[in-house]
Design an enzyme around this catalytic site. Structure first.
Site, PDB file in Angstrom:
ATOM      1  N   HIS A 473      24.086  16.345  20.838  1.00 31.05           N
ATOM      2  CA  HIS A 473      24.961  17.515  20.947  1.00 31.05           C
ATOM      3  C   HIS A 473      25.896  17.511  22.152  1.00 31.05           C
ATOM      4  O   HIS A 473      26.929  18.184  22.138  1.00 31.05           O
ATOM      5  CB  HIS A 473      24.102  18.787  20.995  1.00 31.05           C
ATOM      6  CG  HIS A 473      24.788  20.004  20.449  1.00 31.05           C
ATOM      7  ND1 HIS A 473      26.149  20.212  20.566  1.00 31.05           N
ATOM      8  CD2 HIS A 473      24.318  21.078  19.776  1.00 31.05           C
ATOM      9  CE1 HIS A 473      26.473  21.353  19.994  1.00 31.05           C
ATOM     10  NE2 HIS A 473      25.391  21.903  19.503  1.00 31.05           N
ATOM     11  N   TYR A 589      23.450  35.295  18.633  1.00 27.96           N
ATOM     12  CA  TYR A 589      24.422  34.281  19.046  1.00 27.96           C
ATOM     13  C   TYR A 589      25.131  33.741  17.807  1.00 27.96           C
ATOM     14  O   TYR A 589      24.490  33.253  16.881  1.00 27.96           O
ATOM     15  CB  TYR A 589      23.678  33.152  19.762  1.00 27.96           C
ATOM     16  CG  TYR A 589      24.534  32.030  20.316  1.00 27.96           C
ATOM     17  CD1 TYR A 589      24.688  31.886  21.686  1.00 27.96           C
ATOM     18  CD2 TYR A 589      25.151  31.095  19.491  1.00 27.96           C
ATOM     19  CE1 TYR A 589      25.439  30.847  22.218  1.00 27.96           C
ATOM     20  CE2 TYR A 589      25.910  30.065  20.006  1.00 27.96           C
ATOM     21  CZ  TYR A 589      26.055  29.934  21.367  1.00 27.96           C
ATOM     22  OH  TYR A 589      26.816  28.908  21.886  1.00 27.96           O
ATOM     23  N   THR A 602      33.041  25.781  22.815  1.00 28.95           N
ATOM     24  CA  THR A 602      32.571  26.952  22.075  1.00 28.95           C
ATOM     25  C   THR A 602      32.532  28.181  22.965  1.00 28.95           C
ATOM     26  O   THR A 602      32.565  28.093  24.189  1.00 28.95           O
ATOM     27  CB  THR A 602      31.152  26.725  21.516  1.00 28.95           C
ATOM     28  OG1 THR A 602      30.253  26.490  22.596  1.00 28.95           O
ATOM     29  CG2 THR A 602      31.137  25.558  20.542  1.00 28.95           C
TER      30      THR A 602
END
Length: 787
Positions: A473, A589, A602
């Site tokens: 990630h 979230y 993000t």
């Protein structure tokens, strides 16, 4: 020995007659062709630098400027207002008068051309900084936005390369601290009691009046200096400094087609998949991919493409305090794992990419290889699945020299990692739903040692031809990997294709050298640590509960007919489902991208709002339908506004996160920031985009529906929810939770008389008299738009 002989370019021996030199012309030819390929790539990169360096102008526009200046000079007019004459005075006297004039004109024209490019780029950046279009109602476009659309179309009319827009993208702004604190307090109001909210308000006010403004000044200074004031700290402190396992906790997965498996031959599927990925890499290297852009009426808005740079030839290397992302310019091989053995598979020969059939042939050689794993080799990948510090220590002590270093380099420097799994997966058999859940868990963590979780991404090819992807990630977010995976699946099925017997197309050069077995010398200390890391990873994997839920009752087509945002519809549905599950609300979230800005990643959309909570309570309290419709409209509009604000740099959480980092650098504590950043996200959600490239039409090929992907739960007592809006009539959900929490169940066993809905994903113990969430909403808005 045959492979070793082919690798030698020449041999020589000393004889009484002199030196006997024996050249291997085949090896020399291979070296020559590889060199040609390398130089072609360098020339291509240089050409692309020039093209994107002058965007939105073109290199040929320089010639136009030169001709225009020469034409005006010929007409006895000086457009430079004397600058050409001044330039001429500083030129060497050895040149003729005509030569001096021509050279001075070329110098002035070039300077003028560069000035025009900078001016155009500045104008384009100003245009891309305008975001008011996002907040205007559909069908009600202001005159300002109409002018903006026209100017943007004029300046971006040329066909761009992948990175053409990078220097023209605006810089992410630092929000005013007062506005961020106000939005934060508003977001937590429905989650706190009156005394709790009053206490948090006092903490926020104290922070603003004392420490906050000081931290804000440092942050603004960074924003003036750095390309993006968030991204580097986000990458380092959220991802790379995490010392726990990245498997499940950080890595995420992507799945194959839902209904279709293009071939049942494992080697053939691997051949086409590897080829498609390498074709994508070629497009990235040559910048032939179109920049991802948002379509708005009349024009398109580019998104930052910086995350593509580290897609291939990248690995995450462990450290004691922090990991490091390493990226290599190129790699001509991939690393392959099969039944406990590691291989290095060369995918180029004589400067050309192997054909899909040749890669299939090489993969089949690996599958047919009967050799057993070396001692300690089979479960070596567990080091990447466990805690980071032990892996760092083992790597430094036992993999920094010798054959272990060479073998580890072959994995870390590979274009990507491939696992040839000996299991069968997919929606099949007598229990398709259960098999789909097992399929998701398999891609997410596998056996905890048969994936290399440090690689930028790993491809999994199953025994029955199904495929999947596991992505690290830290280097990129899911939309970038989804773009890659979408291209791979579509190219595999529709462009490369298979023969009637399921094999890849193309010819095979049977003289290709065998794939190389990687050689290891794994001491007992490393083997002991492998067992420890595997135990940690296995406990984590066994605790993950995954459920994949293809929802087919309706999709975004029917939702849009109600004039409701599909994303808002789903998010409010999740709020209702969580409320029914737990009897309250939680901090929610939702990931939103900030790639409208340079190097953006993000931002958080706090989906649990005052408006969504008011709607849920009204619905559960049995309020009249008209009142529920009104509250739902308000909740939907509020959610859309929150999403737009996050996309345009006016979010809450990244600003507070960076203020917290500054406070740590300054060595000061903030009770307010400490409490904010310790709040758990019990409902973590994300929408994965599909059909970003439109390589095929789902209407004509409805069976080629992508399942999308998912991720593990963020909180021990929460849910991870990924949803993929596929076409007009389907929504795929991926829900994860932990078995160790008795309050969370990813899959429910209750069947409602009103049909399947999202409650199945989140609720096990629920009053069956409750209506289905989806059908409850459709009952509220049966035929007419939401007014």
């Amino acid at each position: 020995m045959a492979e070793a002989h082919q690798a030698v370019a020449f041999q020589f021996t000393i004889t009484p007659e002199g030196i006997d030199l024996q050249l291997s012309y085949q090896a020399l030819n291979q070296i020559y062709l590889s060199g040609v390929r390398s130089w072609k790539k360098r020339v291509s990169r240089l050409r692309n630098r020039v093209i994107k360096g002058v965007y939105p102008a073109s290199p040929s526009s320089w010639l136009f400027v030169v001709i225009a200046i020469l034409a005006t000079m010929y007409m006895r007019s000086d457009p430079s207002m004397g600058l050409i004459t001044k330039i001429q005075q500083h030129l060497p006297l050895s040149l003729s008068a005509e030569g001096q004039t021509m050279l001075s004109v070329l110098v002035f024209s070039t300077l003028l051309w560069l000035s025009l490019i900078l001016a155009l780029r500045f104008c384009l950046k100003l245009l891309l900084s305008y975001h008011q279009w996002m907040f205007e109602q559909h069908g009600r476009v202001s005159n300002t936005t109409k002018v903006w659309v026209t100017l943007l179309r004029l300046l971006s009319s040329r066909k761009p390369l992948l990175y053409s827009y990078q220097t023209s993208l605006p810089i992410l702004p630092v929000p005013a601290i007062k506005e961020t604190l106000s939005r934060y307090l508003e977001s937590v109001r429905p989650l706190l009691t009156d005394p709790g909210y009053k206490r948090m308000t006092e903490l926020a006010n104290q922070f603003e009046s004392n420490l906050g403004n000081r931290l804000q000044r440092y942050l603004k200074l960074k924003a003036l200096w750095a390309t993006n004031y968030v991204s580097d700290w986000w990458e380092e402190y959220i991802y790379l400094r995490s010392r726990g396992p990245i498997m499940v906790n950080s890595n995420y997965y992507g799945m194959d087609f839902l209904y279709v498996t293009p071939t049942a031959l494992q080697a053939a599927r691997a051949g086409n998949t590897i080829t498609a990925l390498l074709l994508y890499r070629r497009k990235v290297n040559r910048e032939e991919l179109k920049p991802v852009r948002i379509r708005v009426p009349g024009t398109v808005i580019p998104l930052c493409a910086a995350q593509c740079e580290r897609m291939f030839n990248t690995t995450r290397t462990p450290g004691v305090e922090t990991d490091v992302l390493q990226h290599w310019q190129d790699s001509e091989f991939v690393a392959v794992y099969h039944k406990g053995r590691f291989f290095r598979l060369w995918v180029y020969t004589a400067g050309r990419l192997l054909s899909p059939r040749e890669i299939e042939h090489q993969i089949q050689r690996i599958l047919d290889d009967p050799s057993p794993p070396q001692p300690g080799e089979e479960k070596l990948g567990a080091l990447t699945a466990g805690d980071r510090v032990p892996w760092s220590q083992m790597r430094k002590q036992y993999f920094s020299s010798g054959i272990n270093k060479r073998s580890l380099d072959s994995i870390e420097r590979a274009a990507f990692f491939v696992t040839l799994d000996d299991e069968e997966q997919g929606m099949r058999g007598e229990d398709p739903a259960g098999n789909l859940d097992r399929y998701a868990k398999s891609i997410l963590h596998g056996k905890c040692y048969d994936r290399w979780f440090d690689k930028s991404f790993s491809i999994v090819i199953y025994k029955n031809g199904k495929s999947g992807l596991n992505a690290e990630h830290s280097w990129a977010d899911a939309p970038t990997v989804a773009h890659l995976w979408e291209f791979t699946l579509a190219t595999d099925a529709f462009q490369l294709g298979y023969s009637e017997d399921g094999h890849c197309k193309g010819e095979v050069d049977r003289s290709l050298p065998l794939p190389q077995r990687l050689v290891w010398d794994i001491p007992s200390e490393v083997q002991a640590q492998v067992c420890s890391s595997l135990a940690v990873a296995q406990a984590l994997a066994d605790d993950v509960d995954c459920h994949v839920f293809p929802f087919r009752d309706f999709g975004k087509g029917r939702i849009k007919k109600l004039k409701i945002s599909p994303d808002a519809f789903i998010q409010i549905s999740l709020q209702l489902a969580y409320y029914r599950d737990r009897g309250g609300f939680c901090l929610t979230y939702e990931a939103s991208m900030t790639r409208l800005f340079r190097e953006g990643r993000t931002e958080t959309v706090r989906s649990c709002s005052n408006e969504s909570c008011a709607f849920v309570k009204a619905l559960e309290d049995g309020e009249e339908a008209e009142q529920c419709r009104h509250l739902f409209r308000l909740a939907s509009e509020r959610h859309q506004n929150l999403y737009r604000m996050a996309m345009t740099g006016a979010g809450i959480d990244r600003h507070l996160f960076c203020l917290y980092v500054v406070s740590k650098y300054l060595g000061v504590d903030s009770p307010f920031l400490k409490e904010v950043l310790s709040e758990p996200w019990r409902l973590s959600t994300s929408q994965t985009p599909v059909q970003q490239m439109e390589l095929f039409d789902l209407k004509n090929y409805p069976d080629f529906i992508s399942l999308g992907g998912g991720f593990g739960p963020v909180a021990d007592d929460g849910y991870g929810v990924s949803y993929i809006i596929v076409g007009e009539d389907m929504i795929n959900f991926h829900v994860s939770s932990k078995y160790s929490c008795s309050q969370t169940v990813s899959k429910a066993s209750v069947t409602f008389m009103f049909g399947c809905d999202i409650v199945h994903l989140l609720i096990l113990k629920i009053d069956p008299t409750h209506r289905s969430i989806w059908h409850t909403f459709l009952h509220l808005f049966p035929t007419s738009p939401l007014l």
